[in-house]
Design a protein around this motif. Structure first.
Motif: not given
Lengths: 998, 88, 418
Positions: B19-22, B56, B58, B60, B65-66, B84
């Protein structure tokens, strides 16, 4: 011992296979195909254990997952396993089981005294007492309560069993193999769908195993057998018995636990005990059936009282009579099937039906068989302690409030039926809504949230004809969506008996002057009076009722008690059930083995272990390893009886005096490539990167956006558009994600790619005054002089024919080099270094010596860069470019970060030059100050300085630079240490950094 | 376990992703003079809505890629995934 | 108010327990109050109680959307401790411990505070050093802490994995002997009962729809049961803070995440202490009922769903077995999720806001339960005096913009990584 309650030939058990087993030390016999419960009942044993709170005798109430109590301690293959449900445990040769929650034994249990004190122990009594004197709760009352609570016992040993996981995808998952499940699975499979059919029980067929119906020209069971056989032969179908789908998670992920070998005396070698299936299904058919509800009456928890459907199942599946003088108490038709089954087996039951006299197919059949039926009659109270002996029965008024004259009739079992509750757990877990169906007095699934369809009695449909019709249809429609095929099967004709309407009646009123306990939750001893008390005291929401009384919180999770509890609350509160609402259904549907959830990641394999290519060399050379994240690194190489202190001191001294070699493979390595790589590094690092020439390395620090130091390391320009970045071992993964984030999201205009190369390279740090001499030996063709390979220089060359990179960088503060070769050549490199280093007295050194060397040089590492410190704190301000922006720069203006009070790195030396300062000590002005003693800062790292032969520490303290020269104290109350110290520069050795450049 | 459609690889189980947040928070441009408030809104302050959330992720353990996911924080329903620089 | 005691219990037994009074009433809301507390969880109920008891402010309403105690006070793993490294966190929670120690007697409601000790296991020397830093900080703040070596840990919890077949061997641990557990629901009910008896209105099933803010001052709330006026309003709605903040046009340094916990089936007493694993995120204690109470990790993405996912639980239980191999032989009985306000430094916020009369209590992350009494006590003080107490001075809202962070874990703003 004879099986006194075993019928002659009825049942699906294999009578040719006699099985011996032990219960509470006594030997019994049963047959293959029995459960522990059915075998015990066959032997006339009904007393299985004691209830949770009052320690009242408990028997078998159900015949499967619905049983609210029958927990035993099982001994299987010399392992003792707690809380096994006897109604689910299949019998195997040599099985041993014991009653739980009783002492000294289940027949005479001291805890039973609670039953006599029960008027003092209503719901929540413990909130009102045990408060005086204050210290008694923890010391006296609580230990006593703890001892009385709990069921089975568990030993400390590791679980010897093995559990496996499996991931599976399918078009349609069908949860339950009753008529609705079989019909949907069959219809979908025939239409080309990839189907998984899961059945919790050992036998397929669900209600078809015990009902008297005809499908096509076969009996229900024959039809079920035929469908299952056919499904098993289809390549697009997986059919699993002993498999419980217990959880419905997001995005149509369901989880099923399959019992592979629990029904066998022991698990075969390499076989799992259980297998956990993660199933991603395009569509789900919930065909989980329904569970019979109890009717509540006085002492309705006495052993020998059970669900009428269970009594029928014991007869028809296991050939076992639950009693020979049965009383059947019902508010609906289905219990008549049980009565008829008794009658067919030569037993005369008495039926008490709460309804006014009426006729239906079943009732007529019962009447024709001469079964004694008492309409408008109820069981008021059961008599008997360890086993029911008789029942007080009475006529009941039409409004169900008044009882007639009480009559006592002898019986040895009471089979209860309060109608059926659909099993909506999975449908509700999926996030779907439920609605209350007044016709059946129960909740059924309403709006779907995910791709699920509930069919059959789980959806409140209790006749076979509709069930089959709907289920065939559902299987077809759902499969058509996926396969686009249109192979529709015709629905077989059904002959079944029509049922009349059930009575909306679930709780028998108390006769005047009687205070019988009427139980809702059999395991937790929650009675009607407890619910009444909770409501009286203002615990009115259903969640409050549940928590205050513990209703439905036992190991059966209220499968038989929740709905009756809701009825009671709604009656008292004058609400309808849907207004009261039900508590939330959450996975798991039934308790699931923790071992199965975890699978194979246990013991040494609970996390992966990362090893460098030189690992086996380290092992052979007496390395003592330390965990560094997932990596194993040599901490020191032990010689003879050396301690950690001796060895690391020897290794570090040798680096300062001669030369040492350290395995640095674990450092994170990232290739940064592209025309904009320099600009990218310039934004990522706090210092300037645009002018770094090819063939040069530079030390850099990177921040998080909040201004805190994220990582440090050196990055080398390998060629025009190619940089080799190193990170700390701990932050390697985070840094890569961080770089990718900025490249892909924030600055996509930069033409740069990054990739981890950590595992491509084996690294060896060669450090010490003789390192250049050794290097020249290793690379005779290469100019290793200070001019040829200056400080922070980089060259690509060959190590005896093997491609190698040499970086002149130093973490130890000595003249030092780092050599990288491809991982496969790591061992070759290492052995060459050791071989050629011999003449220079080379010694390998581990992480402990590495720490010593960096600490006395004042290099910061993980214990300083702990995710809380800024560049200023670590005296890294020299690396903060004023000319350009970089990640996190804007945060460095924050008031707290630039406050003079901010903690800063310094060195600490004990005044006596002898006493080591434990890491994690605090620096204070006054060692004896009153608590709380104001702290100036903490000691982040300590070592024995090999340069000065005395202890040295790094500390991060308030106003650090101005404290240099001050005499303070290092306190470690945990270790009872108070050490007078002097604050010095953090660069204790070679503060000008001359050695690395020499 | 969520089932997430990576815009580059296709649909995969959650355990391949981080996970990558808001994703509505935009980093201020480099070298731009901004107020403390604007900076704190980027670093610290989050709307954290109940309901639709653009975030976002990722890939991983996949293509690394994000990308963006439009998801309901109350039900976990995923409406859409985007590269993105695609907008909803 | 009826006194709870063994004598009264016996007395009432003889009248079939029919004479027990309601623990709290169910009033209809008045038109206005001196103070409104939004959120009938542990912290809100405690705040109302201390407003009445310490500040003699009894014209108070607690407004609760659902039923009191239905949020995180009823969804936690009941651990009470003050083993913090930062002074502000340590001292605040040690004050909380003092309130816990007398709570049953003070509230006349047995909250079953049980100081059974918490042990944080360490699996490397580096971790032992980090714990030493924490433990020494505690000791210098007057909080009890003991550093244990491997043998000492083994004596206390022999069921932990001391075998050879272990990925991260136990080196030792940090113990706070006075830490422990309490009965979570009882805390909410105990505060509610006392607050109610002092005149506080507990209004359940009442949802806040909006706020009245005039000229930068708070004037009241609009609720599903009508408008209610008050010049002082305290927000105490961990998990839903961002939802209410949006109604006030505030964006806060918190994100909402789901934390899962689970219990095993009850077994006979085996584990006396609360134990946390050092090589992952797992903690475990045994309840008085015999269930092993286990918790550990966030689901890892913003969530308001009070339902968790299995991968997180699998991950947590993997660490559980790594710590206590015997857990493999038990069954997981019940799982649940709690919605957390994850603040950007892992520490809470108890402060005034830019709106006069509006007070904020949020950001408890996964540690709100232990702080319940101190949170209520300091929040009541902040509301009553319109200024922060020195105990919550560091829990300011502007510490983020000024940089005075209280980051116990050093993880920064990625709140979803625990």
């Amino acid at each position: 011992m004879t099986q006194e309650f075993r019928l002659k030939d009825e049942g699906l058990i294999d009578r040719s296979k006699k099985i011996s087993f032990k219960f509470n030390g006594k030997k019994y016999f049963g047959y293959e195909g029995d459960t522990l419960a059915s075998a015990l009942i066959a032997n006339g044993v009904h007393l299985v254990g004691r209830s949770f709170k009052y320690h009242r005798p408990r028997g078998f109430y159900g015949a499967g997952v619905d049983d609210p109590y029958a927990l035993v301690q099982l001994i299987r293959n010399n392992e003792t396993i707690p809380n096994i449900k006897a109604t689910e445990q299949e019998l195997f040769e040599g099985l041993e089981a014991k009653s739980v929650n009783c002492w000294p034994n289940v027949n005479f249990d001291i805890g039973g005294i609670n039953n006599f004190l029960r008027i003092f122990l209503p719901a929540g009594f413990y909130y009102k007492t045990f408060m005086w004197p204050k210290s008694f709760w923890y010391r006296i009352y609580e230990p006593f309560i703890r001892k009385a609570a709990g069921f089975g016992v568990v030993t400390h040993e590791h679980d010897k069993e093995r559990y496996e996981h499996k991931y599976e995808y399918c078009d349609l998952l069908v949860t339950g193999s009753g008529p609705s499940g079989l019909a949907s699975a069959y219809s979908a499979a025939k239409n080309g769908a990839k189907v998984i059919l899961a059945e919790d029980k050992p036998r397929f067929g669900g209600s078809l195993l015990t009902s008297e119906v005809t499908i096509g020209n076969q009996t229900g069971k024959e039809w079920a057998d035929k469908i299952v056989t056919e499904l098993k032969e289809m390549p697009n179908v997986v059919v699993k018995n002993r498999a419980q789908v217990f959880g419905y998670y997001d995005h149509n992920m369901l989880v099923m636990s399959e019992r592979i070998s629990e029904h066998m005396p022991k698990t075969e070698k390499f076989m799992p005990k259980q297998k956990l299936w993660y199933i991603r299904a395009k569509e789900v058919v919930i065909s989980s059936g329904s569970i019979e509800r109890p009717i509540v009456f006085g002492n309705n928890d006495t052993p020998g009282i059970l669900l009428s459907s269970a009594a029928k199942e014991y007869m028809k599946v296991y050939g076992v009579l639950v009693g020979k003088k049965p009383l059947i108490f019902t508010n609906n038709d289905s219990a008549y099937e049980t009565a008829i089954e008794f009658k067919k087996n030569g037993i005369n039951p008495i039926v008490l039906d709460s309804r006014k006299e009426l006729n239906s197919d079943l009732i007529t059949e019962a009447k024709n068989l001469g079964i004694d039926i008492k309409f408008e009659h109820v069981v008021v109270n059961a008599n008997g302690y360890r086993k029911v002996k008789s029942a007080d029965i009475a006529k009941i008024s039409e409004d169900k409030t008044n009882l007639g004259k009480i009559e006592n009739i002898a019986c040895d079992c009471i089979c209860v039926s309060g109608f059926w509750t659909p099993t909506i757990h999975l449908a509700s877990q999926s996030g779907g809504k439920t609605k209350f169906n007044k016709d059946i007095d129960a909740f059924i699934p309403s709006q779907s949230k995910q791709n699920e369809t509930t069919v059959g009695s789980a959806n409140g449909i209790f006749n076979l004809n509709d069930t089959l019709k709907n289920s065939f249809e559902a299987g077809y429609e759902l499969s058509k969506k996926i396969t686009s095929k249109e192979n529709k099967l015709s629905v077989p004709a059904v002959v079944e008996k029509k049922n009349s309407k059930h009575d909306k009646f679930w709780c028998v009123p108390l006769p005047k002057g009687k205070k019988y306990k009427r139980f809702l939750d059999f395991q937790n001893d929650v009675a009607v009076s407890d619910i009444e008390l909770a409501l009286r005291e203002g615990y009115r929401s259903i969640e409050h009722v549940k928590r205050y009384t513990t209703l439905g919180m036992a190991t059966d999770q209220g499968k038989t008690s929740n709905l009756n509890g809701l009825q009671l609350v709604s009656n008292i509160e004058n609400k309808v059930v849907p207004e009261v609402g039900h508590t939330t259904f959450r996975p798991p549907y039934t308790p699931v083995s923790i071992g199965a959830i975890v699978g194979r990641e246990v013991g040494k394999h609970s996390k992966p272990t990362r090893k460098s290519p030189m690992h086996s060399w380290h092992e052979k050379n007496n390395a003592v390893f330390v965990d560094a994240g997932l990596w194993l690194r040599p901490r020191y190489y032990k010689k003879g009886n050396e301690t950690l202190f001796d060895a690391s001191k020897r290794e570090a001294e040798n680096v300062r005096k001669n030369v040492g070699v350290c395995d640095v493979t674990t450092l994170g390595k990232i290739d940064v490539k592209g025309p904009d790589a320099a600009e990218f590094l310039n934004r990522v690092y706090t210092n300037a990167w645009l002018k770094l020439p090819v063939g040069k390395a530079r030390y850099g620090v990177m921040l998080r956006e909040d201004g805190i130091v994220m990582d440090d390391g050196t990055t080398t320009r390998v060629s025009e558009n190619h940089y080799h970045m190193t990170t700390t071992t701990a932050q390697a993964a985070n840094v890569l994600s961080h770089l990718e984030y900025y490249l892909q999201i924030v600055w996509p205009e930069l033409n740069v790619n990054v990739v981890s190369t950590t595992e491509q390279w084996a690294g060896a740090a060669i450090a010490g005054p003789k390192s250049r001499d050794l290097l020249q030996k290793l690379f005779p063709e290469t100019d290793c002089s200070n001019e040829g390979l200056p400080f922070m220089g980089f060259i690509e060359t060959k190590l005896f024919g093997v491609y190698a990179r040499i970086f002149r960088i130093s973490f130890s503060g000595e003249l030092a080099y780092e050599v990288n070769v491809e991982s496969d050549n790591g061992n070759f490199m290492w052995e060459k270094i050791i071989e050629l280093g011999e003449e220079f007295k080379i010694q390998p050194y581990g992480t402990e010596a590495l720490s010593t060397l960096r600490i006395e040089m004042g290099h910061v590492a993980g214990s300083e860069l702990d995710g809380r410190t800024t560049p200023f704190d670590n005296s890294l301000e020299g690396l903060l470019s004023k000319k350009k922006d970089f990640i996190g720069k804007r945060s460095l203006q924050k008031e707290a970060f630039i406050s003079p009070d901010r903690e800063k790195i310094v060195g600490v030396v004990p005044l006596d030059k002898k006493t080591s300062i434990p890491e994690g000590s605090y620096i204070v002005r006054d060692a004896n100050a009153k608590l709380p003693n104001p702290k100036l800062g903490h000691v982040s790292a300590s070592c024995w300085s090999v340069e000065y032969n005395n202890p040295f520490s790094l500390a991060i303290i308030k106003d650090g630079k101005n404290m240099i020269g001050q005499k303070l104290f290092a306190l470690s109350p945990l270790k009872n240490k108070s050490i007078p110290v002097e604050i010095v520069s953090s660069h204790y050795v070679d503060p000008k950094g001359e050695r690395v450049r020499s | 376990m969520l089932f997430i459609k990576c815009p580059y690889c296709g649909i995969r189980s959650q355990n391949e992703f981080a996970y990558g947040g808001d994703a509505t928070v935009k980093r201020p441009e480099l070298n731009k003079e901004i107020s403390d408030k604007e900076w704190d809104d980027f670093v610290y302050n989050r709307k954290s809505p109940r309901g639709k959330h653009l975030e976002f992720w990722h890939h991983i353990s996949g293509c690394r890629q994000w990308f963006k996911v439009h998801r309901d924080t109350a039900t976990h329903e995923i409406f859409k995934t985007l590269k993105p620089h695609e907008e909803l | 108010m009826q006194k709870y005691s063994v004598f009264n219990l016996i007395k009432n037994a003889f009248s079939s327990h029919e004479n027990w009074e309601v623990a709290w009433k169910d009033p209809t809301p008045k038109k206005s109050y001196d103070v409104i507390i939004i959120g009938g969880g542990g912290h809100g109920l405690a705040t109302a109680y201390y407003l009445a008891k310490e500040h003699n402010i009894t014209n108070v309403a607690i407004i609760e959307k659902g039923w009191i105690g239905g949020g995180n006070v009823g969804r936690n793993t009941t651990i009470i401790r003050s083993n913090f490294m930062h002074d502000a966190n340590g001292r605040f929670n040690e004050f909380s411990m003092d309130l816990w120690r007398n709570m049953s007697q003070e509230l006349n409601f047995n909250v079953m505070f049980s100081p059974r000790g918490i042990i944080n296991l360490a699996h490397s020397d580096a971790q032992m050093n980090a714990y030493a830093r924490r433990g020494n900080s505690m000791r210098l703040n007057g909080i009890d802490a003991v550093l244990l070596n491997r043998e000492q840990v083994k004596k206390l919890i022999p069921m932990a994995d001391f075998s050879e077949d272990v990925r991260f061997p136990i080196f030792g641990g940090l113990m706070q002997p006075s830490a422990g557990t309490a009965r979570h629901d009882a805390v909410a009910w105990g505060y509610a009962r006392q607050a109610d008896s002092m005149g506080v209105d507990i209004i359940q099933n009442c949802e806040v729809i909006g706020f009245d803010v005039v000229g930068g001052k708070i004037k009241g709330v609009r609720t599903s049961k009508g408008d209610i006026k008050a010049n002082k309003i305290g927000l105490c709605v961990a998990g839903s803070t961002s939802i209410l903040a949006e109604k006030l046009n505030m964006t806060l340094p918190i994100e909402t995440h789901l934390l899962q916990a689970c219990v095993s089936e009850p077994i006979k007493p085996l584990l006396d202490h609360v134990v946390t694993f050092g090589a992952g995120h797992f903690y475990c204690s045994q309840s008085d009922k015999g269930e092993m109470v286990m918790g550990g990790d966030l689901d890892g993405y913003n969530s308001y769903a009070q339902r968790g996912n299995l991968p997180t639980l699998q991950h947590v239980l993997t660490e559980g077995i790594a710590m206590f191999p015997f857990l493999s032989k038990l069954k997981m009985l019940r799982t649940w999720g709690g919605i957390m306000d994850m603040s950007m430094d892992g520490s809470p916020i108890i402060d005034k806001t830019h709106i006069e009369g509006l007070y904020l209590n949020c950001g408890w992350c996964y540690g709100g339960f232990k702080s319940t009494p101190a949170s209520g006590w300091t929040f009541a003080h902040t509301i009553a005096q319109d200024k922060v107490h020195k105990l919550n001075a560091d829990y300011s809202l502007n510490r983020f913009s000024k940089g005075y962070l209280l980051d116990e874990k050093g993880l920064g703003t990625k709140t979803w990584i625990s």
